[in-house]
Design a protein around this motif. Structure first.
Motif, PDB file in Angstrom:
ATOM      1  N   GLU A 197       0.890  -1.216  -0.094  1.00 39.79           N
ATOM      2  CA  GLU A 197      -0.117   0.071  -0.148  1.00 39.79           C
ATOM      3  C   GLU A 197       1.013   1.452  -0.144  1.00 39.79           C
ATOM      4  N   GLN A 198       1.813   1.089   0.918  1.00 43.91           N
ATOM      5  CA  GLN A 198       2.709   2.431   0.830  1.00 43.91           C
ATOM      6  C   GLN A 198       3.429   2.606  -0.540  1.00 43.91           C
ATOM      7  N   LEU A 199       3.869   1.904  -1.110  1.00 41.78           N
ATOM      8  CA  LEU A 199       4.518   2.028  -2.555  1.00 41.78           C
ATOM      9  C   LEU A 199       3.459   2.622  -3.575  1.00 41.78           C
ATOM     10  N   LEU A 200       2.381   1.923  -3.413  1.00 43.41           N
ATOM     11  CA  LEU A 200       0.951   2.560  -4.451  1.00 43.41           C
ATOM     12  C   LEU A 200       0.546   3.950  -3.940  1.00 43.41           C
ATOM     13  N   ASP A 201       0.424   4.266  -2.684  1.00 44.68           N
ATOM     14  CA  ASP A 201       0.337   5.771  -2.199  1.00 44.68           C
ATOM     15  C   ASP A 201       1.121   6.481  -2.712  1.00 44.68           C
ATOM     16  N   ALA A 202       2.600   5.782  -2.541  1.00 44.75           N
ATOM     17  CA  ALA A 202       3.714   6.972  -3.142  1.00 44.75           C
ATOM     18  C   ALA A 202       3.386   7.171  -4.527  1.00 44.75           C
ATOM     19  N   MET A 203       3.119   6.162  -5.282  1.00 44.56           N
ATOM     20  CA  MET A 203       3.302   6.600  -6.868  1.00 44.56           C
ATOM     21  C   MET A 203       1.905   7.473  -7.126  1.00 44.56           C
ATOM     22  N   ARG A 204       0.980   7.252  -6.458  1.00 47.88           N
ATOM     23  CA  ARG A 204      -0.231   8.311  -6.537  1.00 47.88           C
ATOM     24  C   ARG A 204       0.326   9.525  -6.385  1.00 47.88           C
ATOM     25  N   LEU A 205       1.048   9.638  -5.125  1.00 45.30           N
ATOM     26  CA  LEU A 205       1.442  11.114  -4.674  1.00 45.30           C
ATOM     27  C   LEU A 205       2.341  11.582  -5.782  1.00 45.30           C
ATOM     28  N   TYR A 206       3.164  10.869  -6.285  1.00 43.24           N
ATOM     29  CA  TYR A 206       4.212  11.412  -7.254  1.00 43.24           C
ATOM     30  C   TYR A 206       3.270  11.827  -8.586  1.00 43.24           C
ATOM     31  N   SER A 207       2.613  11.230  -8.777  1.00 46.05           N
ATOM     32  CA  SER A 207       1.610  11.491 -10.072  1.00 46.05           C
ATOM     33  C   SER A 207       0.980  12.832  -9.958  1.00 46.05           C
ATOM     34  N   ASP A 208       0.232  12.774  -8.541  1.00 43.31           N
ATOM     35  CA  ASP A 208      -0.275  14.108  -8.297  1.00 43.31           C
ATOM     36  C   ASP A 208       0.414  15.351  -8.373  1.00 43.31           C
ATOM     37  N   ILE A 209       1.675  15.261  -7.700  1.00 44.40           N
ATOM     38  CA  ILE A 209       2.598  16.391  -7.313  1.00 44.40           C
ATOM     39  C   ILE A 209       3.027  16.931  -8.608  1.00 44.40           C
ATOM     40  N   TYR A 210       3.650  15.963  -9.197  1.00 44.43           N
ATOM     41  CA  TYR A 210       4.380  16.232 -10.525  1.00 44.43           C
ATOM     42  C   TYR A 210       3.509  16.244 -11.897  1.00 44.43           C
ATOM     43  N   ASN A 211       2.230  16.113 -11.615  1.00 42.83           N
ATOM     44  CA  ASN A 211       1.453  15.973 -12.582  1.00 42.83           C
ATOM     45  C   ASN A 211       1.784  15.055 -13.888  1.00 42.83           C
ATOM     46  N   THR A 212       2.274  13.886 -13.557  1.00 41.36           N
ATOM     47  CA  THR A 212       3.010  12.975 -14.522  1.00 41.36           C
ATOM     48  C   THR A 212       2.331  11.802 -14.163  1.00 41.36           C
ATOM     49  N   PRO A 213       1.669  11.028 -15.185  1.00 42.14           N
ATOM     50  CA  PRO A 213       0.943   9.894 -15.163  1.00 42.14           C
ATOM     51  C   PRO A 213       2.019   8.810 -15.086  1.00 42.14           C
ATOM     52  N   LEU A 214       2.031   7.788 -14.195  1.00 50.59           N
ATOM     53  CA  LEU A 214       2.691   6.787 -14.230  1.00 50.59           C
ATOM     54  C   LEU A 214       2.217   5.375 -15.010  1.00 50.59           C
ATOM     55  N   PRO A 215       3.048   4.430 -15.609  1.00 49.80           N
ATOM     56  CA  PRO A 215       2.399   3.211 -16.163  1.00 49.80           C
ATOM     57  C   PRO A 215       1.753   2.605 -15.251  1.00 49.80           C
ATOM     58  N   GLU A 216       0.894   1.820 -15.563  1.00 45.06           N
ATOM     59  CA  GLU A 216       0.335   0.456 -14.506  1.00 45.06           C
ATOM     60  C   GLU A 216       1.583  -0.561 -14.397  1.00 45.06           C
ATOM     61  N   PHE A 217       1.893  -0.809 -13.008  1.00 42.68           N
ATOM     62  CA  PHE A 217       2.916  -1.881 -12.853  1.00 42.68           C
ATOM     63  C   PHE A 217       2.044  -3.050 -12.015  1.00 42.68           C
ATOM     64  N   ALA A 218       2.662  -4.221 -12.565  1.00 40.80           N
ATOM     65  CA  ALA A 218       2.163  -5.514 -12.023  1.00 40.80           C
ATOM     66  C   ALA A 218       2.719  -5.807 -10.662  1.00 40.80           C
ATOM     67  N   PHE A 219       2.770  -5.057  -9.641  1.00 40.40           N
ATOM     68  CA  PHE A 219       3.336  -5.274  -8.285  1.00 40.40           C
ATOM     69  C   PHE A 219       2.616  -6.616  -7.873  1.00 40.40           C
ATOM     70  N   ARG A 220       3.180  -7.581  -7.546  1.00 37.22           N
ATOM     71  CA  ARG A 220       2.444  -8.863  -7.097  1.00 37.22           C
ATOM     72  C   ARG A 220       2.846  -9.249  -5.634  1.00 37.22           C
ATOM     73  N   THR A 221       1.698  -9.995  -5.196  1.00 42.56           N
ATOM     74  CA  THR A 221       1.908 -10.687  -3.824  1.00 42.56           C
ATOM     75  C   THR A 221       2.926 -11.956  -4.037  1.00 42.56           C
ATOM     76  N   THR A 222       3.351 -12.051  -2.943  1.00 43.55           N
ATOM     77  CA  THR A 222       4.165 -13.262  -3.019  1.00 43.55           C
ATOM     78  C   THR A 222       3.555 -14.588  -3.526  1.00 43.55           C
ATOM     79  N   ALA A 223       2.221 -14.620  -2.878  1.00 46.03           N
ATOM     80  CA  ALA A 223       1.531 -15.921  -3.600  1.00 46.03           C
ATOM     81  C   ALA A 223       1.396 -15.686  -4.909  1.00 46.03           C
ATOM     82  N   GLU A 224       1.072 -14.449  -5.583  1.00 47.91           N
ATOM     83  CA  GLU A 224       1.111 -14.411  -7.119  1.00 47.91           C
ATOM     84  C   GLU A 224       2.391 -14.758  -7.638  1.00 47.91           C
ATOM     85  N   VAL A 225       3.707 -14.298  -7.031  1.00 47.51           N
ATOM     86  CA  VAL A 225       5.132 -14.498  -7.553  1.00 47.51           C
ATOM     87  C   VAL A 225       5.185 -15.925  -7.556  1.00 47.51           C
TER      88      VAL A 225
END
Ligand SMILES: C[S@@+](CC[C@H](N)C(=O)[O-])C[C@H]1O[C@@H](n2cnc3c(N)ncnc32)[C@H](O)[C@@H]1O
Length: 270
Positions: A197-225
């Protein structure tokens, strides 16, 4: 130290920041420009754990490559390399056994051009422009065929790259295609940044502050990996938080449990 004047033609060179050079900066390297460092600082303002994460992946690379060379592996294919600096595969492997050969790959032509210039004169490495999603670009590459002997075992490395590959592209099937194409006895070393969650929040914050959309990343859970490695036997100690994969107690361990947001494993084709 100033960087050597190696820049991909058709780009603005150091004025155009590049995420692979930002990573070199986070890892303490010199293969980055003021623009890269500025972008790196913008990211870390929002996500202070990013340089830590980059280091944990790189330290896993060092430990797993050292282990593989100890197991007799002398050939490596690395998917999504970035810059071949700061203790990357050939530096670690050839320090253990100078005859090791390494094929690097990346999808970014700027990274490939600059990396080839950095590796010029090293006849035990090659750097291929290739998309992880197109295994034939790697497996059928004349550079790979020239450098590697596929009758001898090869290790495939996927270090912090599979979050660029969505489930729709079939990352588990891609891994088995690479492993089968690289011959019997292929090992796969994988580390993956996990959904956090911390990482996803940080990415949203970056996009908002710098008005820069980030691509979708497939960050997975350990079970998914773990499902990505369904076609493989995972060796000891299993799929574990990155710093816990055979920690090297002679060097400073990565030890901030709050930042455990990746997992790693070494596996072989069963
Ligand atoms: C997070 S960096 C990791 C680099 C390196 N493996 C490491 O651990 O330092 C991801 C790299 O993968 C590359 N990349 C992204 N998508 C890719 C794809 N589809 N095929 C090949 N490389 C890709 C990027 O250009 C970038 O250099």
């Amino acid at each position: 130290m100033d960087m050597p004047p190696i820049w991909a033609p058709g780009t603005k060179g150091p004025e155009t920041p590049n995420i692979a050079r930002v990573r070199d900066y986070w890892l303490g390297g010199t293969r980055n420009s003021a623009a890269d460092r500025r972008l790196g600082e913008q990211f870390t303002l929002c996500a202070p754990q990013l340089p830590y994460l980059a280091r944990t992946h790189r330290n896993f690379l060092r430990r797993v490559v050292t282990r593989l060379v100890g197991d007799g592996i002398r050939q490596f294919v690395d998917l999504g390399t970035g810059m071949p600096t700061m203790g990357n595969v050939h530096q670690v492997a050839q320090q253990c056994a100078p005859e090791c050969r390494v094929v690097y790959t990346d999808i970014d032509p700027v990274v490939v051009t600059e990396s080839r210039a950095l590796l010029e004169g090293d006849d035990r490495t090659a750097y291929i422009l290739a998309d992880v999603q197109r295994p034939e670009q790697v497996l059928d590459s004349p550079a790979l065929r020239r450098l590697l002997d596929l009758d001898e075992p090869v290790a495939l490395l996927a270090i912090d790259v599979l979050h660029h590959i969505p489930d729709s592209a079939g990352p588990a099937e891609l891994l088995t295609t690479y492993a089968d194409g690289l011959g019997s006895g292929c090992r796969v070393a994988l580390s993956h940044t996990c959904r956090h969650e911390q990482l996803l929040d940080a990415m949203r914050l970056y996009s908002d502050i710098y008005n820069t959309p980030l691509p979708e990343f497939a960050f997975r859970t350990t079970a998914e990996v773990e499902k990505l490695l369904a076609g493989f036997e995972i060796t000891e100690p299993g799929l574990v938080p990155i710093p816990l994969w055979q920690p090297d107690l002679d060097t400073e361990p990565d030890q901030n449990p709050e930042h455990f947001s990746g997992c790693a494993a070494l596996a072989y084709r069963s």
